[in-house]
Scaffold this active site. Structure first.
Site, PDB file in Angstrom:
ATOM      1  N   ASP A 291       1.141  10.464 -11.144  1.00 57.97           N
ATOM      2  CA  ASP A 291       1.389   8.921 -11.358  1.00 57.97           C
ATOM      3  C   ASP A 291       0.222   8.479 -11.812  1.00 57.97           C
ATOM      4  O   ASP A 291      -0.978   8.868 -11.550  1.00 57.97           O
ATOM      5  CB  ASP A 291       2.346   8.667 -10.358  1.00 57.97           C
ATOM      6  CG  ASP A 291       2.261   7.154 -10.467  1.00 57.97           C
ATOM      7  OD1 ASP A 291       2.930   6.599 -11.361  1.00 57.97           O
ATOM      8  OD2 ASP A 291       2.131   6.286  -9.293  1.00 57.97           O
TER       9      ASP A 291
ATOM     10  N   ASP B 249      -0.364   4.314 -11.580  1.00 61.25           N
ATOM     11  CA  ASP B 249      -0.607   3.075 -10.875  1.00 61.25           C
ATOM     12  C   ASP B 249      -0.391   3.314  -9.280  1.00 61.25           C
ATOM     13  O   ASP B 249       0.592   4.025  -8.959  1.00 61.25           O
ATOM     14  CB  ASP B 249       0.235   1.771 -11.090  1.00 61.25           C
ATOM     15  CG  ASP B 249      -0.028   1.344 -12.448  1.00 61.25           C
ATOM     16  OD1 ASP B 249      -1.277   0.720 -12.812  1.00 61.25           O
ATOM     17  OD2 ASP B 249       0.842   1.318 -13.397  1.00 61.25           O
TER      18      ASP B 249
ATOM     19  N   ASP C 207       3.048   7.717  -5.536  1.00 58.60           N
ATOM     20  CA  ASP C 207       2.667   6.852  -4.300  1.00 58.60           C
ATOM     21  C   ASP C 207       3.860   6.142  -3.765  1.00 58.60           C
ATOM     22  O   ASP C 207       3.765   5.113  -2.888  1.00 58.60           O
ATOM     23  CB  ASP C 207       1.657   6.026  -4.741  1.00 58.60           C
ATOM     24  CG  ASP C 207       1.939   5.050  -5.674  1.00 58.60           C
ATOM     25  OD1 ASP C 207       1.596   3.856  -5.585  1.00 58.60           O
ATOM     26  OD2 ASP C 207       2.221   5.452  -6.849  1.00 58.60           O
TER      27      ASP C 207
END
Length: 233
Positions: A24, A26, A181
């Site tokens: 991922d 961001d 995240d």
């Protein structure tokens, strides 16, 4: 940059059940989850609305269509989803032009995967225009391919982005390690059948089968990722 087209070929990780690593963007590689919320607050303030801090956990990690749609409905703002998306992307681009901090351990992990020729993909809910700007900081050469949230029929929490990345690399999703995240990203990766390493950025994530939770990318290296894979007969 063209999405879902391998730049370095479909190499396999010899001697390991690990075939690829999917990351991922961001909040995982770049410390930008807070940027998105700040931009949303600023844009809605310009429209005459104040965002409730509790909404931050609702919009984090999701596709812009979901986040923006929720905020329009929650505030009652007189703006279309398309209009808001333009404002949010423009505001975010302005922020990352001023500063784009990387998460601790990101540079080292990307360099290690590249050095060992592990097929690596960037899989983000952000749009292509944002991904291409961030790649100038991360180094596009670190990724065999990239997938944006506006380039798949359904983005996270659906499995489509991770299935597209695995297909583009020519690998089995069940033999891919995903680093995420947020709960939204974790759900997408797990729905695709991948092994997940969760590095929570905003909201807690609990361990689960095929899901390992760590506090920082500094805990993640190639031996760690290979250790997630079951031994093949």
């Amino acid at each position: 940059m063209t999405s879902t087209v391998p730049a370095l070929g479909t190499r396999t990780a010899e001697g390991s059940a690990l075939q690829a690593v999917l990351l991922d963007m961001d909040g995982t590689l770049v410390d930008t989850e807070g940027f998105w919320w700040d931009v949303e607050v600023e844009v809605f303030a310009s429209l005459g609305y104040t965002l409730d801090e509790s909404w931050r956990h609702v919009v984090v990690g999701g596709p812009m269509s979901r986040s923006a749609g929720f905020l329009i409905e929650a505030t009652g703002a007189d703006i279309t989803l398309a209009e808001l998306s333009v404002l949010l992307n423009e505001g975010f681009e302005q922020r990352i032009e001023r500063a784009l901090p990387l998460m601790p351990g990101a540079v080292r992990l990307l360099a290690e995967l590249y050095e060992h020729q592990i097929p690596t993909a960037l899989v983000s809910a952000s749009h292509r225009r944002i991904i291409d700007r961030v790649l100038t900081r991360l180094g596009a050469h670190h990724f065999s391919l990239t997938v944006g949230g506006d380039e798949v029929p359904r983005t996270k929490p659906h499995p489509d982005p991770y299935l597209a990345a695995a297909a583009g690399l020519g690998v089995d999703p069940t033999r891919c390690a995903v680093v995420e995240d947020t709960a939204t990203g974790v759900a997408a990766a797990e729905a695709a059948g991948c092994h997940v390493v969760a590095v929570p950025s905003v909201a807690p994530i609990t361990p689960a089968p095929r899901r390992t939770v760590v506090s920082s990318l500094e805990e993640v290296d190639l031996p760690f990722l290979r250790g997630l894979m079951p031994q093949l007969n």
